[in-house]
Design a protein around this motif. Structure first.
Motif: not given
Length: 183
Positions: A1-5
């Protein structure tokens, strides 16, 4: 899961000051109002014009996207015979896919934004059941603002919502979410 903004919040019965402090605590630059009808009978400080003005004073840009990401679409094919909203139908609609694409693009550009609805509990809102799950499928974990400096991940919210049973049952069937109320 990619870091989300990408963050999610619900105004509930908060004061506008508390609401803005929560946004500031995560350096939110844009607030995307995903309410289909951007007003509040009980909390007029969150009516579209008032909210937009207060956010502008604080350097946060207000954007209305309730027409694409709202939980009460005008398209009646998104409702069952009892008036409950069928999230599995909405997620295939062009209007929703366009709104979702905007969020994915914003995340790719690392834009700090929050989607906002009226429901304060993310597990009871289409923010998690529809938008958060579609973002998760795209490897983006929505950050749900719980209070100042405190979030819960999309995965945590879904675990709480399904009481730890996940979104697929023992027979491999995906849990289908609808609105809590009929409209």
């Amino acid at each position: 899961m990619e870091k989300s903004t990408i963050y999610s919040t619900g105004h509930g019965n908060k004061s506008i000051d508390v609401f803005i402090r929560e946004l500031y605590s995560f350096n939110i630059e844009y607030l995307l109002d995903i309410r289909s009808k951007p007003f509040s009978k009980w909390n007029p400080q969150f009516n579209q014009a008032s909210l937009k003005l207060e956010l502008e004073k604080c350097g946060i840009t207000y954007v209305f996207v309730g027409d694409s990401l709202g939980g009460l679409p005008e398209d009646r094919s998104c409702y069952d015979s009892n008036g409950k909203i069928l999230y599995d139908v909405i997620k295939g609609k062009d209007f929703f896919l366009q709104g979702l694409k905007r969020l994915i693009t914003a995340n790719e550009k690392a834009i700090k934004l929050a989607i906002m609805c009226s429901e304060s509990k993310p597990e009871e809102c289409h923010r998690s059941k529809l938008i958060g799950e579609e973002l998760r499928i795209n490897n983006i974990s929505l950050n749900h603002i719980i209070s100042e400096n405190r979030t819960k991940s999309q995965e945590t919210i879904m675990c709480e919502l399904t009481k730890g049973n996940g979104i697929v049952d023992l027979f491999g069937n995906k849990v289908e979410f609808t609105s809590r109320k009929s409209y």
